[in-house]
Design a protein around this motif. Structure first.
Motif, mmCIF file in Angstrom:
data_model
loop_
_atom_site.group_PDB
_atom_site.id
_atom_site.type_symbol
_atom_site.label_atom_id
_atom_site.label_comp_id
_atom_site.label_asym_id
_atom_site.label_seq_id
_atom_site.Cartn_x
_atom_site.Cartn_y
_atom_site.Cartn_z
ATOM 1 N N ILE A 1 0.862 -1.352 -0.160
ATOM 2 C CA ILE A 1 -0.021 -0.059 -0.030
ATOM 3 C C ILE A 1 0.925 1.266 -0.026
ATOM 4 C CG2 ILE A 1 -0.114 0.166 2.507
ATOM 5 C CD1 ILE A 1 -3.085 1.247 2.279
ATOM 6 N N ASP B 1 -2.429 6.156 -0.222
ATOM 7 C CA ASP B 1 -3.554 5.174 0.307
ATOM 8 C C ASP B 1 -3.683 4.858 1.585
ATOM 9 O OD1 ASP B 1 -4.328 5.515 -2.386
ATOM 10 O OD2 ASP B 1 -3.266 3.597 -2.970
ATOM 11 N N LYS C 1 -5.374 7.828 3.266
ATOM 12 C CA LYS C 1 -6.780 8.138 3.348
ATOM 13 C C LYS C 1 -7.477 7.044 3.984
ATOM 14 C CE LYS C 1 -7.455 8.589 -1.068
ATOM 15 N NZ LYS C 1 -7.651 8.604 -2.473
ATOM 16 N N GLU C 2 -7.208 5.883 4.206
ATOM 17 C CA GLU C 2 -7.816 4.716 4.730
ATOM 18 C C GLU C 2 -7.684 5.217 6.365
ATOM 19 O OE1 GLU C 2 -7.132 0.658 4.169
ATOM 20 O OE2 GLU C 2 -6.939 0.780 2.168
#
Length: 379
Positions: free
Chosen positions: A74, A78, A81-82
């Motif tokens: 990842i 990302d 964001k998660e």
């Protein structure tokens, strides 16, 4: 993530045990846990440490370090964001917002990197960049703590094997006494809110007067003041209830409602048209607190404080705590008043004892004089 340490092995020369001149690096392979050692070729410890950190980064890029079969690859973007989406769903909006600012700054450096490629060397580079931009140590450490929380969150979800060490990355801070606002400074701020031509855009002056009154009289946090409902204000019993869901400590507490604050709240309630118990005392529909401080700058300018004087709403809270201590209130009571989990936080982070020290010196001098003037002290 292989954590590379450095050491100088002990060797036997001419029957005597002595340390080698060159520093060695040591780490354990992920998965097998097998110990590996390698000479850095450096005699200087700081140089050896740099080599070890570069070695950490190289090891992460080796095929045995991270593989798609073992873990989910990842990118930092990302992951950020998660993580923020998860925080927003389980915490107050302000928490996700605060993390977001810190992680975004780090994202400028980590752009294009995968989460498993972030090492202690990456963190060192981030600290150096923030220092170059003139960012102060407390802010840098706040950013680092947000990054650490995010990376530990990634470990729990099996995105990375482990979080890099932050122990030697955090910037040393000079401990300062909490700010106690002088009475004339507080009066100047409140007087600014009475000016008819105050160009406020986000909230009216009356709203700000209630907000500052709550913090200065009750010592509540910003989020606690903005989360207060009319049902929590009991004019009959003269008390205000702070609920756990709005408190950083996640605990309920009840505070006394003084006559001065009661008058301010009563006038504000009338101005709002006698709202229901479930309605907020201080309506705030904004998504971020950045707009909050655009009005604050206007108020500070109107207050006409001396050049270089810095005042933020939090100072009214620390002033409240310090005034309680100066008035002789036990620290354990002040702890519960401010909503802290331990007296250590109360004493270290919010209580300025300078006023109490002066009072103690005056009391000591008065005691000496009374002993000198007593008949027993006469020859």
């Amino acid at each position: 993530m292989p954590s590379v340490s450095i050491h100088r092995p002990t060797v036997v020369r001419n029957g005597e045990r002595t340390k080698t001149a060159v520093w060695w690096a040591a780490w354990r392979e992920p998965g097998t846990g097998k110990l590996r050692r390698q000479s850095t070729g450096a005699r200087d410890k700081s140089v050896a440490r740099q080599i070890a950190r570069e070695l950490e980064r190289r090891l992460l890029l080796e095929p045995w370090g991270i593989t798609p079969k073992q873990r989910k690859l990842i990118t930092w973007a990302d992951l950020q964001k998660e993580f923020l989406a998860s925080v927003a769903s389980s915490n107050r909006a302000g928490t996700a917002e605060a993390y977001g600012y810190s992680l975004t700054h780090f994202g400028k450096l980590a752009k294009g990197l995968h989460a498993h490629e972030i090492t202690t060397a990456t963190l060192d580079a981030f600290v150096a960049a923030r220092r170059k931009d003139g960012v102060k140590p407390p802010t840098i450490n706040k950013d680092l703590r947000a990054i650490r929380i995010c990376l530990n969150w990634a470990v729990e979800r099996d995105y990375i094997p482990q979080c890099p060490r932050f122990k030697n990355v955090l910037v040393r801070e000079d401990k300062k006494q909490p700010v106690v606002l002088p009475a004339d400074t507080q009066q100047a701020v409140f007087a600014a809110l009475d000016k008819p031509d105050l160009p406020l855009k986000i909230r009216p002056a009356a709203w700000w007067k209630v907000f500052l009154s709550l913090i200065s009289e009750l010592g509540v946090r910003r989020g606690e003041a903005l989360g207060l409902t009319w049902g929590a204000v009991d004019f009959g019993q003269a008390e205000v209830s702070v609920h756990a869901e709005t408190s950083k400590g996640r605990r309920d507490r009840t505070l006394p409602l003084g006559a001065k604050l009661a008058a301010v709240l009563s006038a504000w309630r009338e101005l709002q048209g006698s709202p229901d118990a479930a309605e907020l005392v201080l309506p705030w529909e904004r998504k971020t607190y950045r707009e909050f401080y655009s009005d604050w700058k206007v108020i500070m300018k109107a207050a006409g404080l001396p050049k270089g004087t810095k005042v933020v709403p939090k100072y009214f809270r620390s002033t409240c705590g310090s005034e309680l201590i100066a008035a002789g209130v036990p620290t354990v009571v002040v702890k519960d008043w401010l909503g802290h989990s331990t007296v250590v936080t109360t004493e270290a982070a919010y209580i300025n004892t300078s006023g109490s020290l002066r009072a103690a010196a005056a009391q000591r001098e008065a005691t000496r004089e009374s002993k000198t003037d007593s008949p027993a002290a006469s020859p």
